[in-house]
Design a protein around this motif. Structure first.
Motif, short mmCIF file in Angstrom:
data_model
loop_
_atom_site.label_atom_id
_atom_site.label_comp_id
_atom_site.label_asym_id
_atom_site.label_seq_id
_atom_site.Cartn_x
_atom_site.Cartn_y
_atom_site.Cartn_z
N THR A 213 0.80 -1.18 -0.05
CA THR A 213 -0.15 0.08 0.05
C THR A 213 0.87 1.18 0.13
OG1 THR A 213 -0.15 0.21 2.21
CG2 THR A 213 -1.72 -1.28 1.25
N LYS A 214 0.31 2.34 -0.15
CA LYS A 214 1.08 3.62 -0.09
C LYS A 214 1.70 4.01 1.34
CE LYS A 214 -1.85 6.18 -3.17
NZ LYS A 214 -2.52 7.37 -3.81
N LEU A 215 1.23 3.30 2.47
CA LEU A 215 1.91 3.52 3.66
C LEU A 215 2.95 2.30 4.23
CD1 LEU A 215 -1.02 4.81 5.66
CD2 LEU A 215 0.79 6.14 4.55
N ASN A 216 2.94 1.43 3.46
CA ASN A 216 3.51 0.11 4.11
C ASN A 216 3.86 -0.91 2.72
OD1 ASN A 216 4.87 -1.67 5.25
ND2 ASN A 216 3.14 -2.40 6.54
N GLN A 217 5.23 -0.85 2.50
CA GLN A 217 5.48 -1.76 1.04
C GLN A 217 5.11 -3.35 1.52
OE1 GLN A 217 7.09 -0.47 -1.32
NE2 GLN A 217 6.95 -2.33 -2.51
N ARG A 218 5.02 -3.72 2.85
CA ARG A 218 4.68 -5.23 2.93
C ARG A 218 3.51 -5.22 3.76
NH1 ARG A 218 6.05 -10.06 5.26
NH2 ARG A 218 6.09 -11.86 3.77
N SER A 219 2.41 -4.91 3.70
CA SER A 219 1.25 -4.73 4.73
C SER A 219 0.58 -5.90 4.83
CB SER A 219 0.28 -3.52 4.18
OG SER A 219 -0.90 -3.49 4.92
N SER A 220 0.43 -6.18 6.28
CA SER A 220 -0.46 -7.52 6.53
C SER A 220 -1.98 -7.34 6.18
CB SER A 220 -0.18 -7.99 7.86
OG SER A 220 1.12 -8.24 8.24
N ARG A 258 -8.37 6.70 2.48
CA ARG A 258 -7.87 7.97 1.75
C ARG A 258 -6.28 8.26 1.69
NH1 ARG A 258 -11.47 11.71 5.48
NH2 ARG A 258 -10.47 10.53 6.92
N ARG A 259 -5.86 7.63 2.72
CA ARG A 259 -4.39 7.54 2.67
C ARG A 259 -3.56 6.42 2.20
NH1 ARG A 259 -1.71 8.06 7.25
NH2 ARG A 259 -3.44 7.25 8.51
N THR A 260 -4.13 5.26 2.17
CA THR A 260 -3.52 3.87 1.67
C THR A 260 -3.67 3.79 0.29
OG1 THR A 260 -5.63 2.71 2.43
CG2 THR A 260 -3.64 2.71 4.08
N GLY A 261 -4.71 4.41 -0.20
CA GLY A 261 -5.08 4.37 -1.88
C GLY A 261 -5.78 3.11 -2.40
N ASN A 262 -6.31 2.42 -1.39
CA ASN A 262 -6.54 0.99 -1.25
C ASN A 262 -7.89 1.01 -2.67
OD1 ASN A 262 -4.97 -0.16 0.20
ND2 ASN A 262 -6.55 0.16 2.02
N GLN A 263 -7.96 0.15 -3.42
CA GLN A 263 -8.76 -0.23 -4.50
C GLN A 263 -9.08 -1.55 -4.79
OE1 GLN A 263 -7.91 2.15 -7.92
NE2 GLN A 263 -8.07 4.07 -7.01
N GLY A 264 -10.42 -1.86 -5.12
CA GLY A 264 -10.76 -3.11 -5.66
C GLY A 264 -10.53 -4.42 -4.32
N LEU A 267 -9.28 -2.96 -1.08
CA LEU A 267 -10.46 -2.01 -0.54
C LEU A 267 -11.34 -3.11 0.43
CD1 LEU A 267 -11.67 0.78 -0.09
CD2 LEU A 267 -13.34 0.26 -1.84
N LYS A 268 -11.56 -4.07 -0.33
CA LYS A 268 -12.39 -5.20 0.48
C LYS A 268 -11.67 -5.62 1.62
CE LYS A 268 -14.77 -9.52 -0.41
NZ LYS A 268 -15.10 -10.87 -1.33
N GLU A 269 -10.38 -5.97 1.61
CA GLU A 269 -9.57 -6.62 2.71
C GLU A 269 -9.44 -5.44 3.80
OE1 GLU A 269 -6.35 -8.91 -0.23
OE2 GLU A 269 -5.75 -7.00 0.75
N SER A 270 -9.41 -4.15 3.27
CA SER A 270 -9.36 -3.19 4.46
C SER A 270 -10.66 -3.05 5.07
CB SER A 270 -9.13 -1.71 3.78
OG SER A 270 -9.09 -0.60 4.59
N GLY A 271 -11.87 -3.39 4.43
CA GLY A 271 -13.16 -3.08 5.03
C GLY A 271 -13.20 -4.30 5.88
N ALA A 272 -13.02 -5.31 5.77
CA ALA A 272 -12.92 -6.56 6.67
C ALA A 272 -12.03 -6.40 7.91
CB ALA A 272 -12.55 -7.85 5.89
N ILE A 273 -10.66 -5.98 7.80
CA ILE A 273 -9.97 -5.45 8.98
C ILE A 273 -10.51 -4.54 9.77
CG2 ILE A 273 -7.68 -4.67 9.50
CD1 ILE A 273 -6.57 -6.02 6.77
#
Length: 634
Positions: A213-220, A258-264, A267-273
């Motif tokens: 992601t934009k904030l972490n190169q290897r994000s869990s 808005r800061r990580t730039g998640n899409q697709g 974005l679904k993974e971020s919502g579950a987390i």
């Protein structure tokens, strides 16, 4: 079969409460990420205190106090020794322990838990320490055997996946009768040493879902949970067994899309987390209220698995990772507030100990030994009983009796002495049953004998009374013959029996009660009136044809014509209520009449009513008769 030991039988130390220990670790400040040159927003004030600058007013700060504060210069070794190592000995005593890292994405949670090859994190250090503690206990030869195993899973998009078996599907979460959380189908791998653990753990960690992601190169992109299970078994009887579990959890960080730039998919993974972490905060709030209400453990699979760590029976440590950069300000602020609430949670650890019951095979062997008489103790016991029986047996009563009879008496006495209590009770019971059956048979025979005597006595009495009764009822009068009565009887009358000694017999028709002709006529009139004036179209019954004959001939023609005109006027101009007031016209027929008037106009004559659906000629004649008679009766 294993039985759970009650809490009162557990050691005294296991019944005490344990508060969740909270440690905060501050990630080093990175100048390259600070474009505005504002500097860090968090500062440490000591080993337990820190402060964060108020974003609204830079001259104000908010201070927090936790169990441990690890600054930017704290090493992995210091984090492990001060926060994690003190709770590990509880695992070898049959209790549970839990360590989990919490914080925003990019704050250093995975580094704290996993580390690197040069600086191992909490997980490898904790597992190595567990093997060191087990080895020290085995060297002391305290009479216990130890076995260590591991399970490794991740929660990705609310699905429980086995990292030791990558091809597995979503695993269910269950709860046993002792309220322990179980995952059927999860791989459990036995471990013999730390090197064995390393060979399984490193490949399984590569199966975990990660992304950039934009904030972490290897994000869990998932929550990872490592379970270390230590089973402690007693070598000799009683066969006790204690089970301790260590949960090592690396939570995925909360994300601002808005800061990580998640899409697709990201974005679904971020919502579950974020949803699972929000449920975790609701669980903490529910535990802190202490009102005894519902704790929403089941709202998320993460909180379901952490049920033992938060408000359960584990010694828990939460390591909150925060970042000092201003762009992480709101994430850091919310993480510190969550950590402050979590340190108020109280757990109640206990020793999970089971006692193994003796196996069935052992019982079979003992029974075979008992039947075979191979045991030395049983043989000695039997020999003592035989000697005692020989000493206590009385001499023969008849000195001139044969030697065989005396030997037989001795053998019977020995058999009675050696007979077990169960056999003796069985024989006594059989004797009692036989005696009771004999008594029942005797009672039945006595009852039958008494019944025969009663029958004989009744027969003798009947023969003595026969001549007296014949003289008493003898008469010269002819027999009575009942004549058939032609009058209709409304009901049955009881016959009045006159004494047989009377000299004159009255005829039977003089004694019968006959209704008067006037009464019969009145009843017929009433029946005809009720049949003519009964209900409307659904309840009424057409009068009999015998009464319908020439009823109009008895009425005045002028009155008949006037009644017909009145009925025709009602049919043409009457409202729904007025139509329903007519005899044999209900709600349904009244509506059909009004509809016919709208389409065809007024009725020219009363006979046009036959054109209405359901009005037959017989129904029409009944309608005319009922309405004319009712109008004349008024």
């Amino acid at each position: 079969m294993a039985q759970r030991v009650a809490v009162s039988e557990a050691p005294a130390g296991s019944r005490r409460t344990s508060r969740v220990r909270v440690a905060v670790r501050l990630r080093p400040y990175m100048d390259t990420q600070d474009d505005k040159g504002e500097g860090p927003c968090v500062r440490g004030l000591g080993p337990q205190k820190l402060e964060i600058i108020n974003w609204r007013n830079a001259t104000e700060t908010l201070q927090y106090q936790f169990d441990v504060f690890h600054g930017e210069e704290t090493t992995q070794q210091e984090v492990f020794l001060t926060s994690v190592k003190p709770i590990l000995p509880h695992i070898l005593n049959g209790q549970n322990a839990s360590v989990f890292a919490y914080g925003p994405t990019g704050a250093g949670k995975t580094h704290t838990m996993f580390g690197s090859q040069e600086e191992p994190g909490v997980i490898p250090r904790a597992v190595r320490e567990v093997f060191n503690l087990v080895g020290a206990q085995e060297k002391s030869q305290d009479g216990w055997e130890y076995s260590v195993g591991m399970s490794y899973l991740e929660i990705y998009n609310e699905k429980v996946l086995d990292l030791l078996s990558p091809g597995s599907q979503d695993l269910p979460i269950r709860e046993d009768k002792d309220r322990n959380i179980l995952i059927p189908g999860l791989t459990h791998t036995p471990l013999s040493s730390f090197a064995d653990f390393d060979t399984h753990f490193i490949p399984a960690s590569l199966n975990r879902t990660t992304a950039s992601t934009k904030l972490n190169q290897r994000s869990s992109r998932s929550h990872a949970i490592l379970l270390i299970k230590v089973v402690k078994s007693r070598c000799g009887p009683p066969h006790r067994q204690q089970t301790g579990k260590l949960y090592l959890v690396d939570l995925a960080g909360s994300e601002d899309n808005r800061r990580t730039g998640n899409q697709g998919i990201r974005l679904k993974e971020s919502g579950a987390i974020n949803l699972s972490l929000f449920t975790l905060s609701k669980v903490v709030d529910a535990l802190n209220t202490g009102a005894g209400g519902r704790v929403p453990y089941r709202d998320s699979k993460l909180t379901r698995l952490l049920q033992d760590s938060l408000g359960g029976s584990a010694h828990s440590v939460m390591i909150t990772n925060i970042a000092p950069d201003y762009r992480y300000y709101f994430d850091t602020f919310s993480a510190l507030n969550f950590a402050a609430k979590s340190k108020q949670i109280v757990n109640r650890p206990f020793v999970k100990e089971t006692v193994l019951a003796p196996t069935i095979a052992h019982g079979k062997r003992s029974r075979e030994e008992w039947e075979a008489g191979g045991s030395v103790e049983l043989q000695n016991k039997r020999s003592k009983e035989v000697k005692k029986a020989e000493q206590s047996s009385p001499p023969p009563v008849h000195p001139h009796g044969s030697p065989d009879s005396s030997v037989l008496e001795r053998l019977l006495a020995l058999e009675k002495m050696m007979m077990g209590s169960a056999e003796r009770e069985r024989l006594n019971l059989l004797k009692t049953v036989a005696q009771s059956r004999k008594e029942i048979q005797m009672l039945k025979e006595k009852q039958k004998e008494l019944e025969d005597k009663a029958k004989m006595f009744n027969k003798s009495e009947d023969t003595e009374k026969e001549p007296e009764d014949a003289l008493l009822f003898k008469t010269d009068l002819p027999p009575l013959h009942r004549k058939q009565s032609t009058a209709a009887r409304p009901r049955k009358q009881q016959a009045v029996v006159t004494p047989l000694q009377v000299s004159q017999v009255q005829p039977l028709q003089q004694c019968a009660l006959v209704c008067k002709p006037s009464q019969l006529l009145d009843k017929k009139k009433k029946r005809v009136q009720t049949e003519v004036g009964e209900g409307k179209e659904n309840g009424g019954v057409d009068p009999p044809s015998a009464v319908d004959v020439s009823w109009e001939s008895h009425l005045d023609s002028a009155l008949l014509e006037q009644s017909r005109k009145k009925i025709l006027q009602t049919l043409n101009s009457g409202s729904l209520k007025e139509l329903k007031s007519l005899q044999l016209i209900g709600d349904k027929k009244a509506k059909l009449i009004m509809g016919w008037r709208e389409f065809h106009g007024d009725f020219t004559q009363v006979e046009d009513l036959k054109k209405i659906e359901g009005v037959t000629a017989k129904r029409f004649s009944s309608f005319i008769k009922a309405n004319i008679l009712s109008s004349m009766g008024k």
